[in-house]
Design an enzyme around this catalytic site. Structure first.
Site, short mmCIF file in Angstrom:
data_model
loop_
_atom_site.label_atom_id
_atom_site.label_comp_id
_atom_site.label_asym_id
_atom_site.label_seq_id
_atom_site.Cartn_x
_atom_site.Cartn_y
_atom_site.Cartn_z
N ARG A 17 0.73 -1.27 0.10
CA ARG A 17 -0.10 0.02 -0.01
C ARG A 17 0.94 1.36 0.17
O ARG A 17 1.81 1.40 0.78
CB ARG A 17 -0.79 -0.04 1.42
CG ARG A 17 -1.79 -1.37 1.26
CD ARG A 17 -2.78 -1.03 1.95
NE ARG A 17 -3.77 -2.34 1.93
CZ ARG A 17 -4.74 -2.84 2.61
NH1 ARG A 17 -5.25 -1.84 3.67
NH2 ARG A 17 -5.36 -3.71 2.49
N ARG A 24 0.78 1.34 10.08
CA ARG A 24 0.44 1.76 8.59
C ARG A 24 1.70 1.71 7.79
O ARG A 24 2.83 2.59 8.22
CB ARG A 24 -0.18 3.25 8.70
CG ARG A 24 -0.68 3.51 7.02
CD ARG A 24 -1.52 4.67 7.26
NE ARG A 24 -2.92 4.20 7.35
CZ ARG A 24 -3.63 4.88 8.63
NH1 ARG A 24 -3.07 5.83 9.09
NH2 ARG A 24 -4.73 4.49 8.70
N GLU A 36 -7.85 -0.30 14.59
CA GLU A 36 -8.56 -1.32 13.72
C GLU A 36 -7.49 -2.37 13.41
O GLU A 36 -6.28 -2.36 12.96
CB GLU A 36 -8.99 -0.68 12.46
CG GLU A 36 -9.55 -1.41 11.42
CD GLU A 36 -9.76 -0.82 10.00
OE1 GLU A 36 -9.79 0.54 9.96
OE2 GLU A 36 -9.71 -1.63 8.94
N SER A 93 -11.16 -6.05 9.14
CA SER A 93 -12.52 -5.45 8.45
C SER A 93 -13.30 -6.34 7.49
O SER A 93 -12.60 -7.21 6.89
CB SER A 93 -11.92 -4.43 7.64
OG SER A 93 -12.83 -3.67 6.82
N ARG A 121 -0.69 -5.39 12.00
CA ARG A 121 -1.50 -4.72 13.26
C ARG A 121 -1.63 -5.80 14.32
O ARG A 121 -1.70 -5.35 15.35
CB ARG A 121 -2.81 -4.26 12.66
CG ARG A 121 -2.52 -3.06 11.76
CD ARG A 121 -3.92 -2.32 11.58
NE ARG A 121 -3.44 -1.34 10.76
CZ ARG A 121 -4.38 -0.48 10.06
NH1 ARG A 121 -5.68 -0.44 10.51
NH2 ARG A 121 -4.11 0.68 9.43
#
Length: 427
Positions: free
Chosen positions: A260, A275, A350, A353, A391
RNA sequence: GGAGAGAUGUCCGAGAGGUCGAAGGAGACGGAUUCGAAAUCCGUUGUGCUACUUUGUGGUACCGGGGGUUCGAAUCCCCCUCUCUCCGCCA
């Protein structure tokens, strides 16, 4: 993409949904393009019909004069057809380019809101235990225990990359095996997917491979991209196919790297592993009949809970609000795990998801199933994170730290790790 | 990387400028025959878009993808992709 045949009749609903999601899309412009396209298409088809009739007349024997007249007629038609076709093509591409921006419908229960602070908390599990010492964040723990090296990665690869070292490597592999075993027990087909996908697949899933805001890496000189998630490669798996009704639901899981770009994704909440440009993830993906999708979406959420409960990490679940859904999602649940090192005294962050994308992705990927009555219908596609390693590492490291600076290995991972505690190495 | 062959419907496979949405076969489905089954016989058997008198009927498009030639292309030409075989190289 939504079903464009419903554009006119559900216009009010679509417009409201666009506003709820905080988007601006000119529906009237799209509708007027739809009308022009439709009339141009009619024109082209009529002209082609005339051409075919003209050609058919010349099949048999005929005298030369008659033939010459017909050939002249045919030439005129040919000219007109190519003119009209060109116009149609232009109109069509304008139409589809705008129409594909229209987001999916939203589940009626989805909270209306602008950003993640408007997400609705629907459940909490576990209680964050206060430490009787000052908790470190995972960056500090990673440095102290020689588990994560950001500095070298920045030098070698660039910012937002990292080396996992020593027991962190085992921890990543343990988390993967742990998640895969749970998925296997739920009947998922396990895969390791390619890390690269064609642009059309990337777009079919709903990612935008080009442009300023694009979150994904394209590979120069090809029409391919590095995947941002195995959702892409798992969704592409059956693209263009007509599935057998009896085979549904198809439950797949994919382990892949995720790349990403996160352009502009800096700030205090994106420090460390939270991130990054590359991480590993085990993804769940489901192809199902429309009437199954809500229930299976719940099931994916339950599996995500099972994974985090098994790790003993406190979490909460949020029902994602309209503004935070993302265009393909009809409904989305996030699990936010307790991260003691986040914020001033710990916060939820988070970690998974899961989205029910109904037929939105299936329409562009062209995945259908044959119903008993012989007709074909688009499947519903659901995706969910089983475990996103970076994460999960944040959550595990920060929750399982001890006063002496070591990290206890969660019980569920001990069989995969072969050790019970991560401690500072003395060399 | 070098040389060659190929890509047609669910599958196999014909097709060489008009009669081709496409022969023939297999499979599947429906029916007949049978006590039942096999065999046999008859019939049906792709998808998208679109129009309408909307469960049907018509139009149009689709023979790997894109472009071209032609009044007319599965068929001729060009480009691309993929597959297979042989050689080389490699984990």
């Amino acid at each position: 993409m939504i079903d464009l045949r419903q554009l006119a009749e559900r216009k009010e609903e679509i417009a409201r949904n666009i506003i709820n999601r905080g988007l601006t899309i000119d529906l009237d412009a799209i509708l007027s393009l739809q009308t022009s396209r439709s009339s141009l298409l009619g024109e082209v088809e009529l002209l082609r019909k005339n051409r075919n009739e003209n050609a058919r007349k010349m099949k048999g024997r005929m005298d030369n004069d008659q033939r010459t007249v017909l050939i002249e007629e045919g030439k005129v038609l040919k000219e007109k057809i190519s003119e009209t076709e060109e116009l149609l093509k232009k109109t069509e591409s304008e139409y589809f380019n705008l129409a594909k921006l229209i987001p999916n419908y939203a589940h009626p229960a989805v909270p209306v809101g602008k950003e993640d602070t408007d997400n609705l908390e629907i459940k909490r599990w576990g209680t964050p235990h206060p430490f009787n010492f000052t908790a470190k964040d995972h960056v500090q723990l990673g440095e102290d225990l020689d588990l994560i090296d950001f500095e070298t990665a920045t030098r070698v690869s660039g910012p937002k990359f990292y080396y996992l070292k020593n027991d962190a490597v085992l921890l990543e592999l343990a988390l993967e095996r742990y998640a895969l075993d749970i998925l296997r027990s739920h009947g998922f087909t396990l895969t390791i997917t390619p890390d690269i996908a064609r642009q059309e697949v990337v777009e079919g899933i709903g990612f935008n491979p080009r442009g300023e805001e694009s979150n994904i890496y394209t590979i120069e000189g090809t029409d391919t991209c590095l995947v941002g998630t195995a959702e892409i490669t798992l969704g592409g798996y059956h693209a263009g196919q007509i599935l057998k009704e009896d085979d549904l639901p198809i439950l797949m899981s994919g382990l892949s790297h995720c790349f990403r770009r996160e352009a502009g994704g800096a700030g205090q909440y994106s420090k460390g592993l939270y991130r990054v440009h590359q991480f590993s993830k085990v993804e769940m993906f489901v192809y199902c009949r429309p009437e199954q999708s809500e229930q299976l979406h719940e099931k994916l959420l339950t599996i995500e809970e099972e994974i985090f409960r098994g790790l003993g990490i406190p979490y909460r679940i949020v029902d994602t609000c309209t503004g935070d859904l993302g265009a393909p999602a009809y409904r989305k649940f996030d699990i936010e795990a307790w991260m003691p090192g986040r914020g001033s005294s710990g916060e939820y962050g988070e970690v998974t998801s899961t989205s029910n994308c109904t037929d939105y992705q299936a329409r562009r990927l062209n995945v259908r199933y044959r119903k008993e009555d012989g007709t074909n219908e688009f499947v519903h596609l659901i995706n969910g994170t089983a475990i996103a390693i970076s994460r999960a590492l944040v959550a595990v490291m920060e929750n399982y730290q001890r006063a002496d600076g070591s990290i206890v290995v969660p019980e569920a991972l001990v069989p995969y790790m072969g050790i019970t505690r991560i401690e500072k190495k003395h060399r």
